[in-house]
Design a protein around this motif. Structure first.
Motif, short mmCIF file in Angstrom:
data_model
loop_
_atom_site.label_atom_id
_atom_site.label_comp_id
_atom_site.label_asym_id
_atom_site.label_seq_id
_atom_site.Cartn_x
_atom_site.Cartn_y
_atom_site.Cartn_z
N CYS A 1 -106.07 -28.96 65.12
CA CYS A 1 -105.64 -30.29 65.58
C CYS A 1 -104.12 -30.32 65.76
N ASP A 2 -103.39 -29.68 64.84
CA ASP A 2 -101.92 -29.62 64.97
C ASP A 2 -101.54 -28.95 66.29
N TYR A 3 -102.27 -27.88 66.61
CA TYR A 3 -101.99 -27.17 67.87
C TYR A 3 -102.22 -28.11 69.06
N LEU A 4 -103.35 -28.84 69.02
CA LEU A 4 -103.66 -29.75 70.13
C LEU A 4 -102.58 -30.83 70.26
N ALA A 5 -102.12 -31.34 69.09
CA ALA A 5 -101.08 -32.38 69.13
C ALA A 5 -99.80 -31.83 69.76
N ALA A 6 -99.50 -30.56 69.45
CA ALA A 6 -98.25 -29.97 69.97
C ALA A 6 -98.31 -29.79 71.49
N ALA B 1 -103.58 -34.42 80.53
CA ALA B 1 -104.46 -33.38 81.11
C ALA B 1 -105.42 -32.80 80.07
N LEU B 2 -105.10 -33.06 78.80
CA LEU B 2 -105.95 -32.50 77.72
C LEU B 2 -107.16 -33.38 77.42
N GLU B 3 -107.21 -34.57 78.06
CA GLU B 3 -108.29 -35.52 77.74
C GLU B 3 -109.70 -34.94 77.91
N PRO B 4 -109.99 -34.20 78.99
CA PRO B 4 -111.36 -33.63 79.10
C PRO B 4 -111.71 -32.73 77.90
N LYS B 5 -110.72 -31.97 77.43
CA LYS B 5 -110.97 -31.09 76.27
C LYS B 5 -111.24 -31.94 75.03
N LEU B 6 -110.45 -33.02 74.86
CA LEU B 6 -110.68 -33.90 73.70
C LEU B 6 -112.07 -34.52 73.80
N ALA B 7 -112.46 -34.92 75.01
CA ALA B 7 -113.79 -35.53 75.19
C ALA B 7 -114.88 -34.53 74.80
N GLU B 8 -114.69 -33.27 75.19
CA GLU B 8 -115.67 -32.22 74.84
C GLU B 8 -115.75 -32.04 73.32
N ILE C 1 -103.92 -36.70 67.59
CA ILE C 1 -103.55 -35.67 68.58
C ILE C 1 -102.78 -36.33 69.74
N ARG C 2 -103.28 -37.50 70.17
CA ARG C 2 -102.65 -38.18 71.33
C ARG C 2 -101.21 -38.61 71.02
N GLN C 3 -100.91 -38.80 69.74
CA GLN C 3 -99.53 -39.19 69.39
C GLN C 3 -98.56 -38.02 69.55
N GLY C 4 -99.10 -36.81 69.67
CA GLY C 4 -98.24 -35.63 69.83
C GLY C 4 -97.66 -35.17 68.51
N LYS C 5 -96.88 -34.12 68.58
CA LYS C 5 -96.30 -33.55 67.35
C LYS C 5 -94.80 -33.50 67.55
N THR C 6 -94.08 -34.13 66.64
CA THR C 6 -92.64 -34.28 66.87
C THR C 6 -91.78 -33.72 65.74
N ASP C 7 -92.43 -33.00 64.77
CA ASP C 7 -91.61 -32.55 63.63
C ASP C 7 -90.81 -31.28 63.94
N ILE D 1 -99.80 -22.86 65.21
CA ILE D 1 -100.52 -21.60 65.44
C ILE D 1 -101.22 -21.71 66.79
N ARG D 2 -100.82 -20.88 67.74
CA ARG D 2 -101.32 -20.96 69.12
C ARG D 2 -102.21 -19.76 69.43
N PRO D 3 -103.14 -19.93 70.39
CA PRO D 3 -103.96 -18.77 70.75
C PRO D 3 -103.15 -17.71 71.48
N THR D 4 -103.32 -16.48 71.09
CA THR D 4 -102.72 -15.34 71.78
C THR D 4 -103.61 -14.15 71.50
N ARG D 5 -103.53 -13.15 72.37
CA ARG D 5 -104.38 -11.97 72.15
C ARG D 5 -103.95 -11.19 70.92
N TRP D 6 -102.77 -11.53 70.38
CA TRP D 6 -102.25 -10.80 69.21
C TRP D 6 -102.68 -11.44 67.89
N LEU D 7 -103.48 -12.50 67.97
CA LEU D 7 -103.82 -13.24 66.74
C LEU D 7 -105.33 -13.40 66.59
N TYR D 8 -105.82 -13.21 65.38
CA TYR D 8 -107.23 -13.49 65.05
C TYR D 8 -107.29 -14.42 63.84
#
Ligand code: SF4
Ligand code: SF4
Length: 454
Positions: A117-122, A127-134, A149-155, A160-167
């Motif tokens: 959720c933190d990632y989504l807020a950031a 444009a992210l609304e369809p993903k939130l609806a899903e 999430i809609r308030q965003g992240k301002t701190d 932690i973001r998706p990347t091929r280097w992370l599992y």
């Protein structure tokens, strides 16, 4: 390909570099334990009992990053304790990725959705609304979380973001009934399933991490692979659970019991892993095929514990993730001062009695990749395994009764607690959640087996 090309190529390049330089010992995977605090008290978990779990006892961020830089391991497994409790986990992951490491976050899954959720807020924008609806439709987030999430992240802190280097590497010891019993909390398996689903929807790579014990039902492990393959996970780590040292000595000296009655011996490990090569063909099992052959009892390997070192609040832990004979301030010092010839099993003879039954991945998996105990064709076998196509997703996972405990109304934790109390009363230790005595786990799993038969 079974694993992302860039990852396999990075690991291969690391090995080739050190082979060309003739480096005698080098690190492949760093087991980084920034803290030992955990929000669970799994039956038989020695980690949260061997070290202090006080939140004050944490490895400072800069020491974690310096340890990774010093040993130069291409992969870092961030474990613990529960690493998502580490207050600077985001900064730690970002720092390791900046160092170009492949990062595994080994988590019990309970706090994973919060981080997603933190990632989504950031990254929030309309444009992210369809993903939130899903996610809302699939009940992977609540309306309240969507609002946050809609308030965003301002701190200003990283996420932690998706990347091929992370599992994400999620601890899963069986299907719901078994897993919740072992972690001693109902609902944890279900939470892990939701977190894994959500992570996959957001484009993260996810693996599961399973330990096999004496009472583990091998068919259930296979069903667990099938279920999570169906959910789209990217791989599975599996290792034999093995009890060692203090617990074993105590059992012989104080209780006059035969450790073989309780512990996974080499012989038993080989029986449990009889199908590992088959699993390696059907599922994306992490680990070299050479290590899989070793687990299946088809060949011998020599322990290379120095290749998967552990760094924690007390320093570099020697000789391995399992045994503690000392801690050292630097990896270099540990390599130089530990007499590595004292450990492992060579041609069936244990150099140290505590190693006798050990076949764990942190001692032997790198041996396969590093070509120790080399047999003709090994390099080709490892190359083929890594670079060949990934096994297809298991399509009939919906037929697996994965939610077979708490979710279908079988509250069973009271039974687990009663078993723990019995074990504690027998051994004279204090009761409560898991004392670290592995017989508790055996007793719990034996109960599951009895229940299934009934
Ligand atoms: S095994 Fe369980 S108690 Fe131990 S660190 Fe992992 S989640 Fe926590
Ligand atoms: S065989 Fe290696 S990994 Fe296993 S307990 Fe001994 S030193 Fe540790």
């Amino acid at each position: 390909m079974r694993f992302p090309f860039a990852l396999s190529a990075k690991i291969a390049a690391h090995i080739i570099k050190h082979k060309l330089r003739r480096t005698p010992k080098f690190a492949m995977v760093l087991q980084l334990e920034p803290l030992h605090t955990c929000n669970l008290t799994c039956t038989g978990c020695g980690r949260i009992r061997e070290y202090s779990t006080n939140l004050k006892d944490m490895v400072p961020l800069e020491h974690c990053l310096a340890a990774a830089a010093e040993c130069e391991a291409p992969m870092v497994s961030v474990c613990g304790g529960e690493p998502l409790i580490y207050p600077q986990i985001e900064e730690l992951v970002a720092g390791l990725l900046e160092q170009s490491r492949i990062v595994y976050i080994c988590t019990n899954g309970t706090a994973m959705r919060k981080k997603l959720c933190d990632y989504l807020a950031a990254i929030y924008s309309p444009a992210l609304e369809p993903k939130l609806a899903e996610l809302l439709r699939e009940k992977l987030i609540t309306d309240k979380q969507a609002g946050t999430i809609r308030q965003g992240k301002t701190d200003g802190r990283p996420v932690i973001r998706p990347t091929r280097w992370l599992y994400w590497n999620v601890h899963i010891d069986g299907l719901e009934y078994t897993h919740d019993l072992i972690v001693e909390r109902e609902g944890v398996f279900r939470e892990c399933v939701e977190a894994i689903k959500m992570a996959k929807r957001l484009g993260f790579q996810v693996a599961t991490n399973t330990t096999v014990y004496k009472e583990t039902d091998v068919q259930e492990i296979e069903d667990t692979f099938r279920f999570f393959s169906w959910l789209g996970v990217d791989g599975h780590t599996i290792s034999p659970g093995y009890d060692y040292d203090a617990a074993k000595k105590d059992m012989v000296k104080r209780l006059g019991r035969d450790p073989e009655d309780f512990f996974l011996t080499r012989e038993l490990t080989v029986k449990k892993f009889a199908k590992i090569l088959d699993w390696g063909r059907q599922f994306t099992i992490f680990g070299t095929p050479v290590y899989q052959e070793f687990l299946a009892g088809r060949r011998d390997l020599t322990c290379t514990a120095w290749a998967i070192p552990t760094y924690n609040v007390r320093g570099w832990k020697a000789p391995c993730y399992l045994m503690t004979d000392g801690h050292y301030p630097t990896y270099r010092e540990m390599l130089e001062r530990v007499d590595w010839e004292k450990y492992g099993v060579v041609q069936g003879v244990a150099r140290d009695a505590r190693c006798e039954n050990c076949m764990v991945h942190c001692g032997y998996d790198p041996s396969g990749a590093l070509g120790t105990s080399y047999q003709r064709g090994d390099h080709w076998k490892n190359f083929r395994y890594n670079f060949w196509p990934r096994p297809p997703r298991y399509e009939r996972g919906h037929e697996i009764q994965a939610l077979n405990g708490f979710s279908v109304g079988k509250g069973h934790l009271a039974e687990a607690k009663a078993t723990l109390k019995e074990a504690a009363a027998r051994s004279g230790t204090s009761s409560g959640c898991g004392s670290g005595d592995s017989r508790e786990r055996e007793a719990l799993l034996a109960r599951i087996a009895a229940k299934k038969e009934a």
